[in-house]
Design a protein around this motif. Structure first.
Motif, PDB file in Angstrom:
ATOM      1  N   SER A   1       2.545   1.217  -3.718  1.00  0.00           N
ATOM      2  CA  SER A   1       1.546   1.596  -4.900  1.00  0.00           C
ATOM      3  C   SER A   1       0.961   3.070  -4.737  1.00  0.00           C
ATOM      4  CB  SER A   1       0.293   0.517  -4.432  1.00  0.00           C
ATOM      5  OG  SER A   1      -0.386   0.801  -3.316  1.00  0.00           O
ATOM      6  N   LYS A   2       0.981   3.652  -3.312  1.00  0.00           N
ATOM      7  CA  LYS A   2       0.297   4.960  -3.331  1.00  0.00           C
ATOM      8  C   LYS A   2       1.157   5.949  -3.918  1.00  0.00           C
ATOM      9  CE  LYS A   2      -1.975   7.948  -0.066  1.00  0.00           C
ATOM     10  NZ  LYS A   2      -2.597   8.242   1.344  1.00  0.00           N
TER      11      LYS A   2
ATOM     12  N   ASN B   1      -5.871  -4.603  -6.434  1.00  0.00           N
ATOM     13  CA  ASN B   1      -5.818  -5.969  -6.299  1.00  0.00           C
ATOM     14  C   ASN B   1      -5.284  -6.703  -7.410  1.00  0.00           C
ATOM     15  OD1 ASN B   1      -6.545  -6.069  -3.590  1.00  0.00           O
ATOM     16  ND2 ASN B   1      -8.732  -5.573  -4.201  1.00  0.00           N
TER      17      ASN B   1
ATOM     18  N   CYS C   1       0.468  -2.580   4.996  1.00  0.00           N
ATOM     19  CA  CYS C   1       0.899  -2.235   3.640  1.00  0.00           C
ATOM     20  C   CYS C   1       0.639  -3.563   2.878  1.00  0.00           C
ATOM     21  CB  CYS C   1       2.484  -1.992   3.734  1.00  0.00           C
ATOM     22  SG  CYS C   1       2.674  -0.327   3.895  1.00  0.00           S
TER      23      CYS C   1
ATOM     24  N   GLU D   1      -6.799   1.069  -3.352  1.00  0.00           N
ATOM     25  CA  GLU D   1      -5.845   0.109  -3.549  1.00  0.00           C
ATOM     26  C   GLU D   1      -5.777  -0.507  -5.007  1.00  0.00           C
ATOM     27  OE1 GLU D   1      -5.758  -3.001  -0.622  1.00  0.00           O
ATOM     28  OE2 GLU D   1      -7.897  -3.573  -0.874  1.00  0.00           O
TER      29      GLU D   1
ATOM     30  N   CYS E   1      -5.379  10.350  -4.786  1.00  0.00           N
ATOM     31  CA  CYS E   1      -4.940   9.652  -3.503  1.00  0.00           C
ATOM     32  C   CYS E   1      -5.581  10.516  -2.200  1.00  0.00           C
ATOM     33  CB  CYS E   1      -3.607   9.637  -3.596  1.00  0.00           C
ATOM     34  SG  CYS E   1      -3.231   8.309  -4.988  1.00  0.00           S
TER      35      CYS E   1
ATOM     36  N   LYS F   1      -3.155   0.933   8.242  1.00  0.00           N
ATOM     37  CA  LYS F   1      -3.494  -0.080   7.319  1.00  0.00           C
ATOM     38  C   LYS F   1      -2.245  -0.962   7.142  1.00  0.00           C
ATOM     39  CE  LYS F   1      -6.960   1.990   4.273  1.00  0.00           C
ATOM     40  NZ  LYS F   1      -7.342   2.600   2.893  1.00  0.00           N
TER      41      LYS F   1
ATOM     42  N   LYS G   1       0.961  -1.155  -0.090  1.00  0.00           N
ATOM     43  CA  LYS G   1      -0.098   0.134   0.014  1.00  0.00           C
ATOM     44  C   LYS G   1       0.696   1.211   0.142  1.00  0.00           C
ATOM     45  CE  LYS G   1      -4.311  -1.679   1.964  1.00  0.00           C
ATOM     46  NZ  LYS G   1      -3.985  -3.089   1.801  1.00  0.00           N
TER      47      LYS G   1
ATOM     48  N   GLN H   1       3.023   7.466   3.970  1.00  0.00           N
ATOM     49  CA  GLN H   1       3.263   6.335   3.334  1.00  0.00           C
ATOM     50  C   GLN H   1       4.873   6.073   3.053  1.00  0.00           C
ATOM     51  OE1 GLN H   1       0.793   8.006   1.703  1.00  0.00           O
ATOM     52  NE2 GLN H   1       1.978   9.779   0.960  1.00  0.00           N
TER      53      GLN H   1
END
Length: 653
Positions: free
Chosen positions: A121-122, A292, A162, A290, A132, A160, A118, A137
């Motif tokens: 990717s962010k 997947n 990661c 996110e 976003c 969250k 996470k 992060q």
């Protein structure tokens, strides 16, 4: 690239069965893998070949990469489909397949690794111009840094994992005083669930909608999106109902979200099936959540409105062929809705349930699809996710799909374990859900006091049916006509029917050739037994005829009540015991599971509500707290112990 011949499915349960159905229909051979707990599972029985890969714990079986690669080699499988969960988003697994010369049916290891974090990717999405949420992060993960960043972001905020998903390693924090405790829990769940304790922090959007876009890419560089799904009905950040299209979607918003999803996919040269998830606020602004890098649990709703088979597309792309459609050829028809059937008890805080499935009769009807991996007699173990299957309906309109799905939920018979069927039916019938105006806060704010979230109290009809079935069973044992094995048929039988810690008296009068007269409290019911064969009882009660599924063994009756089931016990001959107090000094395991933390020792003082032990079951951590003030007299477990439901863990005096 040569055509594939044999596909190993590195998964279990309903998704393994679903992949096999498409693969076999297209002419591929399939290989199942299974743990010791899944020896007789449906996905094993469906496969052309099957290989045992180890003991029940996931680390020794479904997460055991060398064992899975070896199973593919031994069976000659030239491709592996990971399904979802387990190793589906594990970059090392994708690389292991590549090194072994086996086609991994999914995106590249690089895309999996980037989108699986996470944090990373962010950062990539910000660079790609995808909207976003404000948050932290960064690489620093110490408590002081995270606490400082939490103050900068402001509360409420989300913690969250990661590498997480499915709500594990995720915590909503409303106040700074709770931050460190929630941080500890999120880290622990992340480490145990995903092998990484790395976390990110994000500003919490209050009650947004959760809307995701299905994307698909091929090896020629084509990337398209197949509409969106609304997954806003959630509890503990886990999806309960999904539907397509989103009830409030506009043409303009769909295009904007679709193009943002394509930006995300192009940033990692995405190949295969993927889902870009967004949060959509009340102003119509959306933010990247996110991506997947796998097939989603809820992919059937997209299949039903597009008429496409996404698993077939995955196989086609894995063989190097181009996508069958261009973006402008994608058509969305009608509405589809899906619910997730879980082995859990909403009336006990959604505790996962284990046990033997004594009956499973899915309600098959036009416009309804049921994906599952269940067979009667199988054990639901504590080692895996509690999701049993999915019920999906398609209709010309949202209301038609909802109505079909509600009937399927109400009519699917599941006995032997508690499930969330009452919850699902209650959600589908709720006026606000029917209106389409809801958010991720729907269950806690609009559904918090629904009857399905409280222990079931059997009605007069259920108690009467139970007494009649117990009577019928006893007569069968004595091999006599229903009222003929007693000396005096005119004398009523007095039953005591129990559910959990409560009993109810029931008086049954059975005279040969006449309907039963059954007294429950102030009500008298006339009941005629038309048929009773051990699986279904056809009864007429006060002139209304209905059929009830049931299973009865050793004085325990599982009765299907539409929707959901009751476990009723014949306590007529049982010794009456005093009721337990509200608070007890004996702490018992609420389910089968593993002890992952013990925070006390013998002889120490404890306070009511104090966290004593953490139990892990079905991929979630469950904190167990003291019921009374006192001193810990006896501690009977250690970290790593496997415990059974109702096993005594410790005693406080």
């Amino acid at each position: 690239m040569p055509a594939l011949k044999k596909i190993l499915i590195a998964n279990r349960g309903e998704i393994a069965c679903r992949i096999q159905r498409t693969a076999q229909a297209l002419g591929y051979r399939t290989v199942a893998i299974f743990s010791d707990a899944d020896t007789d599972a449906l996905h094993v029985q469906m496969a052309d070949e099957a290989v045992n890969i180890g003991p029940a714990p996931v680390q020794q079986s479904y997460l055991n990469i060398p064992a899975i690669i070896d199973a593919a080699r031994r069976t000659g499988a030239d491709a592996i489909h990971p399904g979802y969960g387990f190793l589906s988003e594990n970059a090392e697994f994708a690389l292991a397949c590549e090194r072994a010369g086996i086609t991994f049916i999914g995106p590249s290891a690089e895309a999996i690794k980037l989108m699986g974090s996470k944090r990373l990717s962010k950062l990539a999405m910000i660079k790609a111009g995808v909207p976003c949420i404000n948050g932290y992060q960064g690489p620093e993960q110490d408590d002081a840094t995270l606490s400082g960043e939490a103050e900068r972001i402001g509360y409420p905020l989300m913690i969250k994992a990661c590498a997480g998903g499915g709500g594990r390693g995720m915590r909503l924090v409303h106040d700074a005083s709770d931050f460190l405790e929630q941080l500890r829990t999120a880290r622990s769940e992340a480490l145990h669930g995903f092998g990484s304790a790395e976390l990110i922090l994000e500003q919490a959007l209050i009650d947004p909608r959760h809307v995701e876009v299905q994307v698909f890419g091929d090896q020629q560089g084509n990337l398209i999106y197949l509409g969106e799904r609304d997954c806003s009905i959630q509890r503990r950040h886990q999806k309960v109902i999904e539907e397509a299209p989103c009830p409030i979607m506009t043409v303009e918003l769909r295009q904007a979200m679709g193009e943002a999803a394509l930006k995300a996919g192009r940033a990692v040269n995405y190949v295969g099936a993927g889902t870009v998830e967004f949060l959509l606020d009340a102003r119509g602004q959306f933010y990247f959540l996110e991506m997947n890098t796998r097939l989603q649990v809820e992919h059937p709703v997209t299949e039903l409105i597009t008429g496409l088979d996404l698993v077939a597309w995955q196989l086609l792309v894995a063989e190097g062929l181009p996508l069958p459609l261009r973006q402008e050829q994608v058509q969305l028809n009608g509405h589809a809705m899906e619910v997730r059937l879980y082995a859990e008890d909403p009336a006990q805080g959604f505790l996962p349930q284990t046990g033997r499935i004594s009956a499973w009769e899915p309600a098959l009807q036009a416009g309804v699809r049921i994906d599952h991996g269940l067979i009667e007699g199988q054990q639901v173990s504590p080692f895996y996710d509690p999701m049993l299957g999915k019920l999906i309906a398609h209709g010309a309109t949202r209301e038609e799909a909802r109505r079909k799905l509600l009937r399927a939920v109400q009519d699917s018979v599941l006995l032997g374990i508690q499930s969330n069927q009452r919850l699902l039916a209650g959600l589908l019938e709720h006026p606000q859900f029917i209106s389409g105006e809801f958010s991720t806060g729907f269950i806690p704010t609009c559904f918090a006091d629904h009857p399905c979230l409280h222990p079931v109290v059997p009605g007069a009809e259920e108690l009467a049916i139970a007494a009649a079935l117990f009577y019928h069973d006893c007569a069968q044992v004595h091999r006599a006509p229903l009222a003929g094995w007693r000396n005096n048929a005119s004398v009523p039988l007095n039953y005591r029917i129990g559910l959990d810690d409560q009993d109810w008296p029931v008086e049954l009068n059975a005279v040969p050739g006449e309907p039963y007269r059954i007294h429950v409290g102030a009500r008298t019911l006339q009941m005629q037994v038309i048929e009773c064969n051990g699986r279904r009882a056809t009864l007429t009660i006060d002139g209304i005829r209905r059929c009830h599924a049931y299973r009865l063994e050793a004085g325990q009756l599982w009765l299907f009540t539409r929707p959901g089931s009751l476990r009723l016990v014949d306590r007529t001959q049982a010794v009456v015991s005093s009721q337990a107090g509200v608070s007890s000094g004996t702490l018992k395991a609420p389910m089968d599971g593993a002890i992952v933390d013990v925070l006390v020792r013998e002889g120490c003082a404890v306070s009511k509500g104090q966290l004593l032990v953490v139990l892990e079951a079905m991929k979630m951590e469950h904190p167990l707290k003291a019921g009374i003030d006192g001193v810990l007299k006896r501690l009977q477990v250690r970290v790593g112990d496997q415990v059974k439901n109702r096993q005594i863990l410790l005693e406080v005096e």
